[in-house]
Every structure is written in structure tokens, then in C-alpha cells.
Write an enzyme that holds these catalytic residues in place. Structure first.
Site, PDB file in Angstrom:
ATOM      1  N   GLY A 115       0.858  -1.194   0.000  1.00 32.73           N
ATOM      2  CA  GLY A 115       0.000   0.000   0.000  1.00 32.73           C
ATOM      3  C   GLY A 115       0.888   1.236   0.000  1.00 32.73           C
ATOM      4  O   GLY A 115       0.564   2.247   0.626  1.00 32.73           O
ATOM      5  N   GLY A 126      15.947   8.361  -4.331  1.00 35.97           N
ATOM      6  CA  GLY A 126      16.818   7.328  -3.797  1.00 35.97           C
ATOM      7  C   GLY A 126      16.803   6.107  -4.691  1.00 35.97           C
ATOM      8  O   GLY A 126      16.824   6.232  -5.914  1.00 35.97           O
ATOM      9  N   TYR A 138     -14.154  -3.739  11.480  1.00 36.79           N
ATOM     10  CA  TYR A 138     -12.822  -3.157  11.225  1.00 36.79           C
ATOM     11  C   TYR A 138     -12.044  -3.072  12.544  1.00 36.79           C
ATOM     12  O   TYR A 138     -10.876  -3.479  12.620  1.00 36.79           O
ATOM     13  CB  TYR A 138     -13.036  -1.777  10.610  1.00 36.79           C
ATOM     14  CG  TYR A 138     -11.860  -0.853  10.507  1.00 36.79           C
ATOM     15  CD1 TYR A 138     -10.897  -1.023   9.519  1.00 36.79           C
ATOM     16  CD2 TYR A 138     -11.733   0.245  11.378  1.00 36.79           C
ATOM     17  CE1 TYR A 138      -9.833  -0.128   9.391  1.00 36.79           C
ATOM     18  CE2 TYR A 138     -10.676   1.142  11.251  1.00 36.79           C
ATOM     19  CZ  TYR A 138      -9.732   0.952  10.265  1.00 36.79           C
ATOM     20  OH  TYR A 138      -8.691   1.835  10.142  1.00 36.79           O
ATOM     21  N   ALA A 139     -12.694  -2.528  13.581  1.00 35.34           N
ATOM     22  CA  ALA A 139     -12.040  -2.373  14.882  1.00 35.34           C
ATOM     23  C   ALA A 139     -11.593  -3.732  15.415  1.00 35.34           C
ATOM     24  O   ALA A 139     -10.496  -3.871  15.963  1.00 35.34           O
ATOM     25  CB  ALA A 139     -12.981  -1.696  15.866  1.00 35.34           C
ATOM     26  N   LYS A 172      -8.493  -4.876  13.403  1.00 40.94           N
ATOM     27  CA  LYS A 172      -7.298  -4.083  13.724  1.00 40.94           C
ATOM     28  C   LYS A 172      -6.789  -4.452  15.124  1.00 40.94           C
ATOM     29  O   LYS A 172      -5.590  -4.456  15.369  1.00 40.94           O
ATOM     30  CB  LYS A 172      -7.592  -2.587  13.630  1.00 40.94           C
ATOM     31  CG  LYS A 172      -7.779  -2.073  12.199  1.00 40.94           C
ATOM     32  CD  LYS A 172      -6.483  -2.082  11.384  1.00 40.94           C
ATOM     33  CE  LYS A 172      -6.579  -1.170  10.175  1.00 40.94           C
ATOM     34  NZ  LYS A 172      -5.434  -1.288   9.265  1.00 40.94           N
ATOM     35  N   THR A 182       2.944  -0.643  20.548  1.00 43.12           N
ATOM     36  CA  THR A 182       2.215   0.251  19.641  1.00 43.12           C
ATOM     37  C   THR A 182       2.646   1.678  19.907  1.00 43.12           C
ATOM     38  O   THR A 182       2.688   2.105  21.060  1.00 43.12           O
ATOM     39  CB  THR A 182       0.692   0.131  19.900  1.00 43.12           C
ATOM     40  OG1 THR A 182       0.278  -1.202  19.621  1.00 43.12           O
ATOM     41  CG2 THR A 182      -0.099   1.092  19.019  1.00 43.12           C
TER      42      THR A 182
END
Ligand SMILES: NC(=O)c1ccc[n+]([C@@H]2O[C@H](COP(=O)([O-])OP(=O)(O)OC[C@H]3O[C@@H](n4cnc5c(N)ncnc54)[C@H](O)[C@@H]3O)[C@@H](O)[C@H]2O)c1
Length: 295
Positions: free
Chosen positions: A19, A60, A161-162, A165, A256
Site C-alpha cells: 500500500g 533514492g 474493522y475495529a 485491527k 504500539t
């Protein structure tokens, strides 16, 4: 070489960004290249991929730019196979791709759950499994996955989604423990809002009375609820990814980094215009507007 380059040791490292073409992923790909890493990237969006690949080459070393859908296991296999032809080992893996659609769980379908599972969790299992032998060949490595504040709190309208994740977060902790002795570090970066194309779509999809004011009202909301009073910038997320990908974080694994202006720390405390911080109730003047005192 300055003290930061010296300690970060990103020069010459082989990195793969899943991504990596647009938005946040573009910022990460470009910053890795600027720091001296050799960058491979893949993305589902061919135009974003081509534009970022050109800019990485200008800044680069570009190893590889492949069109790939992270949700399609054959795509990810193909990216790693192409990578193998260019580099004998992998030092850094960044999993950026992810997303969802807003909707209440009671109205969701099996297709919605499967999409969110592949988009936010299952592809990361695959990319990590493919990365591990290639990092072992390098004698160590760093895996960084982009998650969200919603992995650490409830998220009505984003429940599936939560959930995925949060699964990614705990998977990353567990993998960090499994791989610790081998010098392969595994961490996540949890975002609050960083303006991207998908964020803009979510904002205008909200039930604003006047969608043309979506941006203005969203900004006012972030001023109230994010302690730093604003959304994040692509580069602020990229800075955190670079830190976790580099030797600056050589003794950090299984954790995290919250890139959220303090939103997770404040956990619902809200700065009401003119009234200061109140939790859990609205400020006195908001309460007065909602429930005016009887004459
Ligand atoms: N933007 C935010 O405010 C925010 C907040 C919380 C979490 N996140 C997380 O950050 C990550 C990026 O989110 P974003 O959409 O806002 O940023 P983005 O628009 O910067 O997306 C990054 C890139 O991923 C690509 N991509 C999306 N789906 C893909 C797929 N299936 N296969 C390959 N490439 C794919 C996009 O084309 C884009 O180029 C996601 O994991 C998301 O859950 C973002």
C-alpha cells in the site's frame, strides 16, 4: 553522516511497503528512500503507484513497483517472488493497506466481514509469513503495521474493522515474542485521523445536514476532542514508521506507537469551546443549550 543517520542505519536496507503508492503509504515509501533504504512498493492503484515509484527513483533507490491487491493472496505471493529476484533478503516490511466502510453491525453482511478481514488482517499474516525467512536471511528485521485508535477502543459503525485491527495488534505482539531472539522486531502504529482520500470519503458519507460543511465541521470536532486540537500529517505517521523500522528503536518490539495527538490518552475528555475540558458530560453551557432552565 549525522548522528541520526548513524543511529538509524537505514542506508542500504531493503524495504517493502504494502500500500506504498498513495497517501500515508507514499509518505512512508518516499521517506524510506530519502533515508537511504532500497524501496520496493506495491499498491492497488496503478496511477498512485507509478507516481510514487517515479518520485522514489528521483529521491533514492527504487527496487520494485508492483500493482497488487493486498486482499488477493496470489498478488502478495507475486510481489515477494518479484522482490526475491532483486534482493537476497528483506530488512523492513511496512503493512499500510487497510480500510473499511461505515455501517452498523446489524446491517452488515458476510461479504463485509470477509472484505474487512482480508483488508486489515489476513494479508498481514501472509506478508509476515513471507517476510520472516527473508529477514532471517538478513540476520534480523523490522515489521511495522499501520493500525488505528479503533483497535484500542470501541468504534460504533466500524465494529468489524475495529475487531480486525485489534486482532492485528495482538498478533503483532505475539509475533514479536516468537521472533525476539532472532532480532526481528514487530510493532504497530495506531492512528487517529490523517487526511487521506478514504478519510475524505468517510467524512462526506456522515449524516451531515449540509455535506458541503463536512470538512469544516469535522475540523471543529477534532479541535474539541484531540488534545493537540488537529488531525495528523502524513509525515508525522511516516516519522513514527521510520523510527520503528530503524535502529533508533533497536530494543523496542511488541508495542504500539500512538500517532494521535493524545486522543487515546484523553479517552473521551472533550474540550468544549469556551468551557474547557469536561467528561463524561457536556460542558455547562452546552448542557444549558440542550436543557434550558425553565423560566
Ligand atoms: N487516514 C486515517 O486517518 C487513518 C486512521 C486510522 C487508521 N488508518 C489506517 O491507515 C492505513 C491507510 O489508510 P488510508 O486509506 O487512510 O490511507 P491511504 O489512502 O494513504 O492508503 C494507502 C495506500 O494503500 C493503498 N491500498 C488500499 N487498499 C489496498 C489494497 N487492497 N491493496 C493494495 N493497496 C491498497 C491505497 O491505494 C493507497 O495508495 C490503513 O491501514 C488504515 O486502516 C488510517
Amino acid at each position: 553522516m549525522g548522528i541520526m543517520d548513524d543511529r538509524a542505519q537505514l542506508k542500504g536496507k531493503a524495504a517493502l511497503v504494502i500500500g506504498g503508492g498513495g497517501g500515508i503509504g507514499r509518505a512512508v515509501s518516499l521517506d524510506l528512500a530519502r533515508a537511504g533504504a532500497r524501496v520496493a512498493l506495491c499498491d492497488i492503484d496503478p496511477e498512485a503507484l507509478a507516481a510514487t515509484a517515479g518520485d522514489v527513483r528521483a529521491e533514492g533507490e527504487l527496487l520494485l513497483a508492483e500493482i497488487a491487491d493486498a486482499c488477493d493472496p496470489a498478488s502478495i505471493d507475486r510481489v515477494f517472488a518479484a522482490f526475491d529476484a532483486l534482493s537476497p533478503h528483506l530488512d523492513i516490511l511496512v503493512n499500510v493497506a487497510g480500510g473499511t466502510r461505515f455501517g452498523m453491525f446489524a446491517d452488515s453482511t458476510v461479504e463485509d466481514w470477509e472484505r474487512d478481514a482480508k483488508w486489515n488482517y489476513l494479508y498481514v499474516l501472509q506478508s509476515c509469513r513471507l517476510a520472516i525467512p527473508r529477514m532471517r536471511a538478513a540476520g534480523g528485521g523490522a515489521i511495522v503495521s499501520v493500525t488505528t485508535i479503533e483497535a484500542h477502543r470501541a468504534a460504533p459503525g466500524y465494529s468489524v474493522y475495529a475487531g480486525y485491527k485489534a486482532a492485528l495488534t495482538n498478533f503483532s505482539r505475539s509475533l514479536a515474542v516468537e521472533l525476539g531472539r532472532e532480532g526481528i522486531r514487530v510493532n504497530t502504529v495506531a492512528l487517529e485521523s490523517v487526511p487521506t482520500a478514504s478519510q475524505a470519503k468517510i467524512r462526506t458519507n456522515f449524516h451531515w445536514k449540509d455535506p458541503s460543511r463536512a470538512e469544516e465541521l469535522t475540523r471543529a470536532g477534532f479541535e474539541m476532542y484531540v488534545p493537540m486540537g488537529r488531525t495528523g500529517a502524513h509525515q508525522e505517521l511516516s516519522n513514527a514508521v521510520l523510527f520503528l523500522a530503524s535502529e533508533l528503536s533497536s530494543f523496542i518490539t511488541g508495542t504500539t506507537v500512538h500517532v494521535d495527538g493524545g486522543a487515546w490518552a484523553s479517552s473521551g475528555w472533550t474540550r468544549w469551546p469556551g468551557d474547557g475540558w469536561y467528561f463524561p458530560r457536556p460542558s455547562p453551557s452546552a448542557l444549558e443549550r440542550m436543557f434550558p432552565a425553565s423560566e
